[in-house]
Design an enzyme around this catalytic site. Structure first.
Site, short mmCIF file in Angstrom:
data_model
loop_
_atom_site.label_atom_id
_atom_site.label_comp_id
_atom_site.label_asym_id
_atom_site.label_seq_id
_atom_site.Cartn_x
_atom_site.Cartn_y
_atom_site.Cartn_z
N SER A 148 0.85 -1.20 0.00
CA SER A 148 0.00 0.00 0.00
C SER A 148 0.87 1.24 0.00
CB SER A 148 -0.87 0.00 1.26
OG SER A 148 -1.50 1.25 1.41
N TYR A 163 -1.32 -1.09 10.21
CA TYR A 163 -1.53 -1.40 8.79
C TYR A 163 -0.30 -1.01 7.97
CZ TYR A 163 -3.75 -1.25 4.14
OH TYR A 163 -4.07 -1.45 2.82
N1 LIG Z 1 -8.73 -0.13 -1.32
C1 LIG Z 1 -7.61 0.53 -1.16
O1 LIG Z 1 -7.58 1.77 -1.19
C2 LIG Z 1 -6.33 -0.23 -0.99
C3 LIG Z 1 -5.14 0.47 -1.10
C4 LIG Z 1 -3.94 -0.20 -0.92
C5 LIG Z 1 -3.94 -1.55 -0.64
N2 LIG Z 1 -5.12 -2.22 -0.53
C6 LIG Z 1 -5.07 -3.65 -0.23
O2 LIG Z 1 -5.73 -4.40 -1.23
C7 LIG Z 1 -6.21 -5.63 -0.69
C8 LIG Z 1 -7.65 -5.83 -1.09
O3 LIG Z 1 -8.42 -4.81 -0.47
P1 LIG Z 1 -9.82 -4.24 -1.00
O4 LIG Z 1 -9.71 -2.78 -0.99
O5 LIG Z 1 -10.22 -4.98 -2.21
O6 LIG Z 1 -10.71 -4.60 0.28
P2 LIG Z 1 -11.88 -5.65 0.58
O7 LIG Z 1 -12.20 -5.46 2.02
O8 LIG Z 1 -12.94 -5.49 -0.43
O9 LIG Z 1 -11.16 -7.06 0.36
C9 LIG Z 1 -10.45 -7.72 1.37
C10 LIG Z 1 -10.86 -9.18 1.34
O10 LIG Z 1 -10.05 -9.93 2.26
C11 LIG Z 1 -10.89 -10.89 2.87
N3 LIG Z 1 -10.28 -11.32 4.14
C12 LIG Z 1 -10.19 -10.61 5.29
N4 LIG Z 1 -9.61 -11.37 6.25
C13 LIG Z 1 -9.32 -12.57 5.68
C14 LIG Z 1 -8.73 -13.77 6.16
N5 LIG Z 1 -8.31 -13.90 7.44
N6 LIG Z 1 -8.58 -14.81 5.30
C15 LIG Z 1 -9.02 -14.72 4.02
N7 LIG Z 1 -9.60 -13.61 3.52
C16 LIG Z 1 -9.75 -12.55 4.34
C17 LIG Z 1 -12.21 -10.18 3.05
O11 LIG Z 1 -13.29 -11.07 3.29
C18 LIG Z 1 -12.32 -9.43 1.72
O12 LIG Z 1 -12.96 -10.21 0.72
C19 LIG Z 1 -5.99 -5.53 0.83
O13 LIG Z 1 -4.82 -6.24 1.18
C20 LIG Z 1 -5.78 -4.05 1.06
O14 LIG Z 1 -5.01 -3.79 2.20
C21 LIG Z 1 -6.32 -1.59 -0.71
#
Ligand SMILES: NC(=O)c1ccc[n+]([C@@H]2O[C@H](COP(=O)([O-])OP(=O)(O)OC[C@H]3O[C@@H](n4cnc5c(N)ncnc54)[C@H](O)[C@@H]3O)[C@@H](O)[C@H]2O)c1
Length: 257
Positions: A148, A163
């Site tokens: 991130s 985080y």
């Molecule tokens: N959205 C943003 O702005 C952003 C920015 C940088 C990084 N990210 C990263 O991208 C990735 C995806 O995030 P997103 O924004 O699509 O969010 P999201 O919350 O839609 O997706 C996260 C997924 O992880 C699953 N999850 C949570 N705990 C888990 C576990 N113990 N085992 C298996 N699955 C689990 C959740 O059920 C969910 O489907 C994450 O790692 C997040 O940190 C997101």
């Protein structure tokens, strides 16, 4: 070492955290399916994983959705075993499962800290180690993990220190693992997104919140999950065989590395 760049026609990509309907993972699964991958979706929400697999399977590719908690070794081993027995060989892994944490540092607890690291870091370790056995045997693989901008910039978005630290861990993990896996013809990369329009930052973003978050972003908007999916899918593809140990920014210019 042999110059073996070709991915086989029959190949599976495992995606963790790809159940969430508006998440980066589901968009990435759809994109990889369009590019010829069979797709295995692991998510702690088993119903969401199965729904995602069904939706993507409608594109005419082989898919499977499995409930798995990435922070738990038994759960990971059982899920990958299920994938290995039902799907083509695993040549790709995208580590997306993650949780955010808006807790400020002085209010952080050991439990809160450990939960973030258990999912964001230990989960990445467990799933990666489990799928690597087969990739090493087959002498080919692609691993992409999601860091991130929070790791590079010191938070500054929704989530705070735990985080940010866990996502910085992904960068060290990626670089050191890439060194060990290079001789096996396996690439290991990270992507570092800025704010993306998903539900991870405490729920669906309102237009007002998106406008606030867009301040300081050179292109003047938050990113879309499809844009991140396209980048990941490039790193998973045949043309990316000379990219490894890289952190690829996708942040609209919010952070210049
Ligand atoms: N959205 C943003 O702005 C952003 C920015 C940088 C990084 N990210 C990263 O991208 C990735 C995806 O995030 P997103 O924004 O699509 O969010 P999201 O919350 O839609 O997706 C996260 C997924 O992880 C699953 N999850 C949570 N705990 C888990 C576990 N113990 N085992 C298996 N699955 C689990 C959740 O059920 C969910 O489907 C994450 O790692 C997040 O940190 C997101």
């Amino acid at each position: 070492m042999a110059d073996n760049r070709k991915l086989p026609a029959e190949r599976t990509a495992v995606l963790t955290g790809a159940g969430s309907p508006r998440g980066i993972g589901r968009a990435t699964a759809g994109r990889l399916a369009r590019e010829g991958w069979a797709v295995a979706i692991l998510d702690i929400d088993g119903d969401a994983a199965k729904a995602a697999a069904e939706e993507i399977g409608a594109q005419g590719v082989k898919t499977i959705g499995v409930a798995a908690d990435v922070s738990d070794r038994e759960s990971v081993n059982a899920a990958i075993q299920e994938v290995e027995s039902a799907m083509p060989p695993i040549f790709g892994l995208v580590n997306l499962a993650g949780i955010s944490s808006p807790t400020e540092f002085m209010a952080e607890t050991v439990e809160g800290w450990d939960r973030v690291f258990a999912i964001n870091m230990r989960g990445t370790f467990l799933v990666t180690q489990r799928v690597l056995t087969g990739m090493i045997e087959r002498k080919m693989g692609r691993i992409v993990s999601i860091s991130s901008i929070s790791a590079q910039r010191g938070g500054g978005t929704y989530s705070k220190v735990a985080y940010s630290a866990s996502k910085a861990g992904i960068l060290g993990f990626t670089r050191a693992l890439a060194r060990e896996m290079g001789p096996h013809n396996i690439t290991v990369n990270a992507v570092a997104p800025g704010p993306i329009d998903t539900d991870i930052m405490g729920g669906t973003l309102t237009e007002e919140r998106k406008a606030q978050m867009s301040e300081g972003i050179m292109v003047g908007r938050v990113g879309s999950r499809e844009e991140v999916a396209a980048l990941i899918s490039f790193l998973m593809g045949e043309d990316a065989g000379f990219i490894t140990a890289a952190t690829v920014d996708i942040n609209g210019g919010l952070q210049v590395s």
